[in-house]
Design a protein around this motif. Structure first.
Motif, PDB file in Angstrom:
ATOM      1  N   PRO A  96       0.833  -1.203   0.000  1.00 21.07           N
ATOM      2  CA  PRO A  96       0.000   0.000   0.000  1.00 21.07           C
ATOM      3  C   PRO A  96       0.867   1.251   0.000  1.00 21.07           C
ATOM      4  O   PRO A  96       1.964   1.252   0.559  1.00 21.07           O
ATOM      5  N   LEU A  97       0.369   2.301  -0.604  1.00 26.85           N
ATOM      6  CA  LEU A  97       1.148   3.517  -0.749  1.00 26.85           C
ATOM      7  C   LEU A  97       1.487   4.143   0.592  1.00 26.85           C
ATOM      8  O   LEU A  97       2.581   4.667   0.797  1.00 26.85           O
ATOM      9  N   TYR A  98       0.532   4.116   1.527  1.00 36.51           N
ATOM     10  CA  TYR A  98       0.796   4.642   2.874  1.00 36.51           C
ATOM     11  C   TYR A  98       0.046   3.787   3.883  1.00 36.51           C
ATOM     12  O   TYR A  98      -0.798   2.965   3.516  1.00 36.51           O
ATOM     13  N   VAL A 120       1.980   3.207  -8.803  1.00 43.13           N
ATOM     14  CA  VAL A 120       1.737   2.370  -7.628  1.00 43.13           C
ATOM     15  C   VAL A 120       1.481   0.938  -8.091  1.00 43.13           C
ATOM     16  O   VAL A 120       0.654   0.695  -8.973  1.00 43.13           O
ATOM     17  N   ALA A 121       2.198  -0.006  -7.493  1.00 41.68           N
ATOM     18  CA  ALA A 121       2.179  -1.394  -7.966  1.00 41.68           C
ATOM     19  C   ALA A 121       0.910  -2.107  -7.512  1.00 41.68           C
ATOM     20  O   ALA A 121       0.830  -2.592  -6.389  1.00 41.68           O
ATOM     21  N   MET A 122      -0.066  -2.154  -8.393  1.00 40.06           N
ATOM     22  CA  MET A 122      -1.308  -2.885  -8.165  1.00 40.06           C
ATOM     23  C   MET A 122      -1.347  -4.062  -9.140  1.00 40.06           C
ATOM     24  O   MET A 122      -2.010  -4.033 -10.184  1.00 40.06           O
ATOM     25  N   ASP A 337      -4.698   7.122  -7.193  1.00 46.08           N
ATOM     26  CA  ASP A 337      -5.294   5.784  -7.183  1.00 46.08           C
ATOM     27  C   ASP A 337      -4.810   4.984  -5.979  1.00 46.08           C
ATOM     28  O   ASP A 337      -5.596   4.322  -5.294  1.00 46.08           O
ATOM     29  N   GLY A 338      -3.496   5.028  -5.740  1.00 45.01           N
ATOM     30  CA  GLY A 338      -2.948   4.310  -4.595  1.00 45.01           C
ATOM     31  C   GLY A 338      -3.499   4.814  -3.285  1.00 45.01           C
ATOM     32  O   GLY A 338      -3.790   4.031  -2.363  1.00 45.01           O
TER      33      GLY A 338
END
Length: 361
Positions: A96-98, A120-122, A337-338
């Motif tokens: 998750p980003l944060y 962001v790696a989804m 998005d993230g």
């Protein structure tokens, strides 16, 4: 040639490294990793890459064009902030980003001012059966009214220092694990969430474990219902003590004209070979008229299955990231998005804790 610097080369970082090796005109030239065991494994994968002490040293190198962040969750925003202040290269940052509300001011500054692409790696977006599902969902359903995502899988794997056993490091299971699914909900519905309701907890896994005298508090199951702005409803069902399942992910969407499903097996390395060969991913379309399902097999290149645990998705994600760097196009998965996926996960965590629906208006 795009030359990657890796920040965090543990289990997920090594999956990225194996997939980068399959891409033409891409290579890993340097990496930051504090754990000696993971350093040894990384050197076995990329013996030509330099192991450096810290991010500052990595950024000072002239053989790094892009960065991958695959460190523990709670470190992502601080590392992005350091990169932004020193040498803002293109970044692929793991989800998750944060993890914590206190990180939001720094995240907002990054969203406003970071001058290079941040993706962001989804990975779940890029699984071939999920891609086919997305391509066919509108025609199959006539407009989605209900979207359901089920993941029945194995427990959290062991990570360095047991960092993933505690909510303080991960953001909680509905953030750490499930931000993937909340991202998919927004993507598939092309809409924004309005209200989140959840019931979740720790029923089976990790209850007898101790790490530095502490008992893990990470959850292992739950239900989440999300109401979206244009009236669609989505549901997540997560169970992390169901590794005996034939399929790990099952996604279904239903609308006025029919239903579509995507069935995704879990990682090849965890499949019980005594049960026979692992199933082939499928997309199944079930119209209301005429009735009767039509199944489409969606096989995945065995080389991609061997390179990671995400049904080939990590490879396709890197293809997109490299194209983003080379063409200047917008990242598929932006910082916003993230952030939205994490906000949905945090709302679900709060709803499950309080027993109350949480508004995201």
């Amino acid at each position: 040639m795009i030359r990657y610097g890796i920040i965090g080369s543990g289990m997920m970082g090594q999956e990225h490294i194996r997939n980068i090796a399959l891409l033409p005109d891409a290579a890993v030239t340097a990496f930051v990793e504090p754990d000696a065991g993971m350093v040894a494994r990384t050197r076995a994968l990329v013996p030509q890459a330099a192991h450096v002490a810290d991010i500052a040293t990595l950024l000072a190198r002239d053989d790094v064009d892009a960065l991958l962040i695959a460190s523990p969750n709670h470190m992502h925003i601080g590392q992005l902030t350091e990169i932004a202040a020193t040498r803002p290269l293109p970044v692929l940052v793991e989800k998750p980003l944060y993890t914590d509300e206190a990180q939001l001011p720094d995240l907002e500054r990054l969203m406003r001012a970071y001058p290079a692409p941040v993706w962001v790696a989804m990975e779940y977006r890029y699984m071939p059966p999920v891609q086919m599902f997305r391509d066919k969902v509108a025609d199959a359903t006539g407009g989605i009214r209900m979207l359901t995502i089920r993941e029945h899988r194995f427990p959290f794997l062991e990570k360095v220092g047991d960092w993933n056993r505690f909510n303080r490091n991960t953001g909680g299971t509905l953030v750490e694990k499930c931000c993937h699914f909340f991202d998919l909900m927004r993507l598939i519905l092309d809409d924004e969430p309005q209200r989140v309701m959840a019931s979740a907890g720790q029923a089976v896994n990790h209850r007898d474990e101790r790490s530095d005298g502490q008992t893990p508090d990470i959850w292992d199951h739950g239900y989440v219902i999300v109401d979206f702005a244009r009236g669609a409803r989505a549901m997540l069902e997560l169970c992390m003590f169901a590794e005996g399942s034939r399929y790990q992910e099952e996604i279904s969407a239903v609308g006025p004209t029919g239903k579509i499903e995507a069935l995704v097996p879990g990682p090849t390395r965890f499949w019980n070979v005594d049960a026979g060969p692992a199933p082939t991913p499928q997309v199944i379309i079930s119209p209301r008229n005429p009735t009767g399902p039509v199944a489409h097999d969606v096989p995945v290149d065995p080389a991609l299955l061997a390179a990671g645990d995400h049904n080939g998705a990590t490879f396709y994600q890197h293809q997109g990231f490299l194209d983003c760097i080379r063409t200047g196009r917008r990242p598929d998965v932006t910082l916003r998005d993230g952030a939205q996926a994490v906000a949905m996960g945090r709302a679900a965590q709060r709803s499950a804790q309080t027993g109350q629906a949480v508004s995201l208006d």
